[in-house]
Enzyme design. Structure first.
Site, PDB file in Angstrom:
ATOM      1  N   ASP A  31       0.848  -1.196   0.000  1.00  0.00           N
ATOM      2  CA  ASP A  31       0.000   0.000   0.000  1.00  0.00           C
ATOM      3  C   ASP A  31       0.881   1.244   0.000  1.00  0.00           C
ATOM      4  OD1 ASP A  31      -3.209   0.519   1.024  1.00  0.00           O
ATOM      5  OD2 ASP A  31      -1.800   2.196   1.106  1.00  0.00           O
ATOM      6  N   ILE A  32       0.487   2.221  -0.772  1.00  0.00           N
ATOM      7  CA  ILE A  32       1.273   3.451  -0.910  1.00  0.00           C
ATOM      8  C   ILE A  32       1.244   4.281   0.372  1.00  0.00           C
ATOM      9  CG2 ILE A  32      -0.543   5.030  -1.748  1.00  0.00           C
ATOM     10  CD1 ILE A  32       1.355   5.766  -4.041  1.00  0.00           C
ATOM     11  N   GLY A  93     -15.751   3.106   3.792  1.00  0.00           N
ATOM     12  CA  GLY A  93     -14.409   3.685   3.700  1.00  0.00           C
ATOM     13  C   GLY A  93     -13.651   3.323   2.436  1.00  0.00           C
ATOM     14  N   GLN A  94     -14.324   2.643   1.493  1.00  0.00           N
ATOM     15  CA  GLN A  94     -13.632   2.267   0.257  1.00  0.00           C
ATOM     16  C   GLN A  94     -13.331   3.515  -0.571  1.00  0.00           C
ATOM     17  OE1 GLN A  94     -15.751  -0.594  -2.168  1.00  0.00           O
ATOM     18  NE2 GLN A  94     -13.985  -0.939  -3.505  1.00  0.00           N
ATOM     19  N   HIS A 100     -10.259  -5.183  -3.371  1.00  0.00           N
ATOM     20  CA  HIS A 100      -8.925  -5.482  -2.840  1.00  0.00           C
ATOM     21  C   HIS A 100      -9.062  -5.851  -1.376  1.00  0.00           C
ATOM     22  CE1 HIS A 100      -9.767  -1.200  -2.440  1.00  0.00           C
ATOM     23  NE2 HIS A 100      -9.066  -1.240  -1.319  1.00  0.00           N
ATOM     24  N   HIS A 102      -7.085  -5.884   2.245  1.00  0.00           N
ATOM     25  CA  HIS A 102      -5.949  -5.330   3.000  1.00  0.00           C
ATOM     26  C   HIS A 102      -5.363  -6.432   3.885  1.00  0.00           C
ATOM     27  CE1 HIS A 102      -6.797  -0.909   2.379  1.00  0.00           C
ATOM     28  NE2 HIS A 102      -7.972  -1.409   2.070  1.00  0.00           N
TER      29      HIS A 102
HETATM   30  P1  5GP Z   1      -9.669   1.399   0.432  1.00  0.00           P
HETATM   31  O1  5GP Z   1      -9.733   2.726   1.126  1.00  0.00           O
HETATM   32  O2  5GP Z   1     -10.384   1.448  -0.892  1.00  0.00           O
HETATM   33  O3  5GP Z   1     -10.046   0.227   1.270  1.00  0.00           O
HETATM   34  O4  5GP Z   1      -8.134   1.154   0.149  1.00  0.00           O
HETATM   35  C1  5GP Z   1      -7.459   1.728  -0.916  1.00  0.00           C
HETATM   36  C2  5GP Z   1      -6.010   1.669  -0.550  1.00  0.00           C
HETATM   37  O5  5GP Z   1      -5.269   1.827  -1.750  1.00  0.00           O
HETATM   38  C3  5GP Z   1      -5.563   2.769   0.417  1.00  0.00           C
HETATM   39  O6  5GP Z   1      -5.010   2.179   1.578  1.00  0.00           O
HETATM   40  C4  5GP Z   1      -4.548   3.563  -0.386  1.00  0.00           C
HETATM   41  O7  5GP Z   1      -3.453   3.974   0.389  1.00  0.00           O
HETATM   42  C5  5GP Z   1      -4.126   2.585  -1.471  1.00  0.00           C
HETATM   43  N1  5GP Z   1      -3.757   3.190  -2.749  1.00  0.00           N
HETATM   44  C6  5GP Z   1      -4.442   4.145  -3.446  1.00  0.00           C
HETATM   45  N2  5GP Z   1      -3.830   4.418  -4.592  1.00  0.00           N
HETATM   46  C7  5GP Z   1      -2.719   3.628  -4.639  1.00  0.00           C
HETATM   47  C8  5GP Z   1      -1.686   3.462  -5.594  1.00  0.00           C
HETATM   48  O8  5GP Z   1      -1.627   4.115  -6.642  1.00  0.00           O
HETATM   49  N3  5GP Z   1      -0.716   2.540  -5.315  1.00  0.00           N
HETATM   50  C9  5GP Z   1      -0.728   1.805  -4.147  1.00  0.00           C
HETATM   51  N4  5GP Z   1       0.279   0.935  -3.973  1.00  0.00           N
HETATM   52  N5  5GP Z   1      -1.707   1.931  -3.224  1.00  0.00           N
HETATM   53  C10 5GP Z   1      -2.689   2.835  -3.472  1.00  0.00           C
END
Ligand code: 5GP
Ligand code: ZN
Length: 113
Positions: A31-32, A93-94, A100, A102
């Site tokens: 994760d970034i 929170g998506q 994906h 985590h």
């Molecule tokens: P969500 O909030 O949808 O559950 O998780 C999305 C996750 O993707 C976040 O933790 C965010 O930091 C990560 N993320 C968003 N854009 C990128 C990206 O371009 N590269 C990577 N490696 N992670 C990303």
């Protein structure tokens, strides 16, 4: 496959990512913006907007995602266990609307946004 989906673009190799595991049908990247020492996203190659789009026919894919999560966690030093969560929809929170999982290893340093 949406052209502008960030995870589709990573799957296609159009955007850089730190890939920690790849197998037919999925990849796992760091994760970034990590919230724990290990924070990996396990991402199916196929564009699926969120968990609610999975159907009974995707049972094997879901199993594959869970197995990959366990394998990646163990490979990264978390054979003793890890956190596993999925954000579902804006209310959950998506923020990236490509399914994906985590995988967090070690203490969380903060809560996900
Ligand atoms: P969500 O909030 O949808 O559950 O998780 C999305 C996750 O993707 C976040 O933790 C965010 O930091 C990560 N993320 C968003 N854009 C990128 C990206 O371009 N590269 C990577 N490696 N992670 C990303
Ligand atoms: Zn996508």
């Amino acid at each position: 496959m949406p052209q502008d989906c960030v995870f589709c673009r990573i799957v296609r190799g159009e955007l850089p990512a730190e890939v920690v595991h790849r197998e037919d049908g999925l990849l796992a990247i760091r994760d970034i913006n990590p919230v724990a020492r290990t924070h990996v996203l396990v991402i199916p190659d196929r564009h699926i907007a969120d968990l609610r789009e999975l159907s009974a026919g995707d049972a094997d894919l879901w199993w594959q995602l869970t197995q990959a999560a366990s394998r990646v966690a163990a490979d990264l030093g978390h054979a003793d266990g890890y956190r596993f969560f999925v954000s579902v929809g804006p209310g959950g929170g998506q923020t990236v609307f490509h399914l994906h999982v985590h995988v967090l290893g070690g203490a969380m340093t903060r809560l996900p946004q």
